[in-house]
Design an enzyme around this catalytic site. Structure first.
Site, PDB file in Angstrom:
ATOM      1  N   LYS A   1       0.820  -1.220   0.000  1.00  0.00           N
ATOM      2  CA  LYS A   1       0.000   0.000   0.000  1.00  0.00           C
ATOM      3  C   LYS A   1       0.856   1.275   0.000  1.00  0.00           C
ATOM      4  O   LYS A   1       2.062   1.235   0.256  1.00  0.00           O
ATOM      5  CB  LYS A   1      -0.930  -0.023   1.223  1.00  0.00           C
ATOM      6  CG  LYS A   1      -1.977  -1.150   1.175  1.00  0.00           C
ATOM      7  CD  LYS A   1      -2.978  -0.991   2.311  1.00  0.00           C
ATOM      8  CE  LYS A   1      -4.024  -2.091   2.281  1.00  0.00           C
ATOM      9  NZ  LYS A   1      -5.073  -1.868   3.317  1.00  0.00           N
TER      10      LYS A   1
ATOM     11  N   HIS B   1      -2.331  -5.401   1.707  1.00  0.00           N
ATOM     12  CA  HIS B   1      -3.633  -6.061   1.576  1.00  0.00           C
ATOM     13  C   HIS B   1      -3.363  -7.484   1.106  1.00  0.00           C
ATOM     14  O   HIS B   1      -2.453  -7.698   0.304  1.00  0.00           O
ATOM     15  CB  HIS B   1      -4.511  -5.364   0.532  1.00  0.00           C
ATOM     16  CG  HIS B   1      -5.664  -6.204   0.062  1.00  0.00           C
ATOM     17  ND1 HIS B   1      -6.837  -6.293   0.776  1.00  0.00           N
ATOM     18  CD2 HIS B   1      -5.800  -7.034  -1.001  1.00  0.00           C
ATOM     19  CE1 HIS B   1      -7.645  -7.149   0.144  1.00  0.00           C
ATOM     20  NE2 HIS B   1      -7.044  -7.607  -0.928  1.00  0.00           N
TER      21      HIS B   1
ATOM     22  N   TYR C   1     -12.546  -1.894  -3.923  1.00  0.00           N
ATOM     23  CA  TYR C   1     -13.031  -1.965  -2.546  1.00  0.00           C
ATOM     24  C   TYR C   1     -14.556  -1.872  -2.461  1.00  0.00           C
ATOM     25  O   TYR C   1     -15.105  -1.536  -1.407  1.00  0.00           O
ATOM     26  CB  TYR C   1     -12.380  -0.867  -1.707  1.00  0.00           C
ATOM     27  CG  TYR C   1     -10.977  -1.228  -1.227  1.00  0.00           C
ATOM     28  CD1 TYR C   1     -10.781  -2.312  -0.375  1.00  0.00           C
ATOM     29  CD2 TYR C   1      -9.864  -0.484  -1.597  1.00  0.00           C
ATOM     30  CE1 TYR C   1      -9.512  -2.653   0.077  1.00  0.00           C
ATOM     31  CE2 TYR C   1      -8.586  -0.814  -1.149  1.00  0.00           C
ATOM     32  CZ  TYR C   1      -8.425  -1.891  -0.307  1.00  0.00           C
ATOM     33  OH  TYR C   1      -7.173  -2.229   0.150  1.00  0.00           O
TER      34      TYR C   1
ATOM     35  N   ASN D   1      -2.019   0.409   6.725  1.00  0.00           N
ATOM     36  CA  ASN D   1      -1.529  -0.853   7.283  1.00  0.00           C
ATOM     37  C   ASN D   1      -0.666  -1.654   6.310  1.00  0.00           C
ATOM     38  O   ASN D   1      -0.547  -2.870   6.416  1.00  0.00           O
ATOM     39  CB  ASN D   1      -2.690  -1.681   7.847  1.00  0.00           C
ATOM     40  CG  ASN D   1      -3.665  -2.161   6.792  1.00  0.00           C
ATOM     41  OD1 ASN D   1      -3.578  -1.759   5.633  1.00  0.00           O
ATOM     42  ND2 ASN D   1      -4.587  -3.021   7.179  1.00  0.00           N
TER      43      ASN D   1
ATOM     44  N   GLU E   1      -9.603 -10.872  -7.467  1.00  0.00           N
ATOM     45  CA  GLU E   1      -8.637  -9.775  -7.320  1.00  0.00           C
ATOM     46  C   GLU E   1      -7.480  -9.930  -8.295  1.00  0.00           C
ATOM     47  O   GLU E   1      -7.005  -8.943  -8.870  1.00  0.00           O
ATOM     48  CB  GLU E   1      -8.161  -9.698  -5.862  1.00  0.00           C
ATOM     49  CG  GLU E   1      -9.283  -9.267  -4.926  1.00  0.00           C
ATOM     50  CD  GLU E   1      -8.912  -9.287  -3.446  1.00  0.00           C
ATOM     51  OE1 GLU E   1      -9.754  -8.864  -2.647  1.00  0.00           O
ATOM     52  OE2 GLU E   1      -7.798  -9.725  -3.096  1.00  0.00           O
TER      53      GLU E   1
HETATM   54  P1  CMP Z   1      -7.655  -4.294   3.439  1.00  0.00           P
HETATM   55  O1  CMP Z   1      -7.272  -5.717   3.651  1.00  0.00           O
HETATM   56  O2  CMP Z   1      -6.973  -3.591   2.344  1.00  0.00           O
HETATM   57  O3  CMP Z   1      -9.224  -4.231   3.200  1.00  0.00           O
HETATM   58  C1  CMP Z   1     -10.029  -3.165   3.637  1.00  0.00           C
HETATM   59  C2  CMP Z   1      -9.243  -2.128   4.355  1.00  0.00           C
HETATM   60  O4  CMP Z   1      -9.987  -1.186   5.062  1.00  0.00           O
HETATM   61  C3  CMP Z   1      -8.386  -2.783   5.410  1.00  0.00           C
HETATM   62  O5  CMP Z   1      -7.355  -3.488   4.791  1.00  0.00           O
HETATM   63  C4  CMP Z   1      -7.986  -1.615   6.283  1.00  0.00           C
HETATM   64  O6  CMP Z   1      -6.754  -1.040   5.893  1.00  0.00           O
HETATM   65  C5  CMP Z   1      -9.102  -0.634   6.002  1.00  0.00           C
HETATM   66  N1  CMP Z   1      -9.822  -0.371   7.252  1.00  0.00           N
HETATM   67  C6  CMP Z   1     -10.444  -1.246   8.017  1.00  0.00           C
HETATM   68  N2  CMP Z   1     -10.982  -0.633   9.080  1.00  0.00           N
HETATM   69  C7  CMP Z   1     -10.667   0.677   8.958  1.00  0.00           C
HETATM   70  C8  CMP Z   1     -10.935   1.826   9.741  1.00  0.00           C
HETATM   71  N3  CMP Z   1     -11.635   1.745  10.883  1.00  0.00           N
HETATM   72  N4  CMP Z   1     -10.452   3.013   9.299  1.00  0.00           N
HETATM   73  C9  CMP Z   1      -9.758   3.084   8.145  1.00  0.00           C
HETATM   74  N5  CMP Z   1      -9.478   2.017   7.353  1.00  0.00           N
HETATM   75  C10 CMP Z   1      -9.934   0.839   7.780  1.00  0.00           C
END
Ligand code: CMP
Length: 139
Positions: A10, A116, A50, A113, A127
């Protein structure tokens, strides 16, 4: 069984030059990177990818973040690749992630984070197909 899974490095991670460190974690875990490219998503592409989260309060923030910098999309192959990748990534929230995981070491927050990874065989197939053609997958 040998599986393929889809991974994104990311914006928070590409921005901090962590592409190689994260790829090394995958390879050390026995996951082979069978496709890889650095791209920058459009807003429409991020919203489509998403789409399952479109009703969540963080959807707008998530899409804006995902288009803020380039990302690296990859296909990882190996024994139980989906579960193995999720193990290497660690919990979605870095505060809950186990020691040694990518999110524990590198993630900044639940949104920023670093990675993904697909959560199931069906989503992995979807995906992968969203980002790669068959010709780009070199096992
Ligand atoms: P990902 O696996 O990319 O799939 C959905 C993403 O939403 C997840 O990782 C997180 O990075 C993001 N996400 C989940 N909860 C929150 C939150 N409370 N605030 C912001 N981003 C979020």
């Amino acid at each position: 069984a040998i599986q393929r899974t889809f991974s994104i490095i990311k914006p928070d991670a590409t921005k901090r030059n962590l592409t190689g460190a994260i790829a090394a974690k995958f390879e050390e875990a026995g996951l082979r990177i069978v496709a890889s490219k650095r791209i920058q998503l459009s807003l429409a592409q991020a919203q489509t990818f998403y789409g399952v989260h479109s009703e969540r309060p963080f959807f707008g923030e998530l899409c804006e973040f995902m288009i803020s910098e380039p990302i690296v999309v990859q296909v990882l192959e190996g024994e139980d690749a989906i579960a193995k990748n999720r193990e290497v990534m660690g919990a979605t929230n870095p505060a809950d992630a186990a020691d040694g995981t990518i999110r524990k070491e590198f993630a900044l927050s639940i949104g920023e984070n670093s990675v993904h990874g697909s959560d199931a065989p069906e989503t992995a197939a979807e995906e992968i197909a969203f980002f790669f053609s068959g010709l780009e997958l070199v096992g």
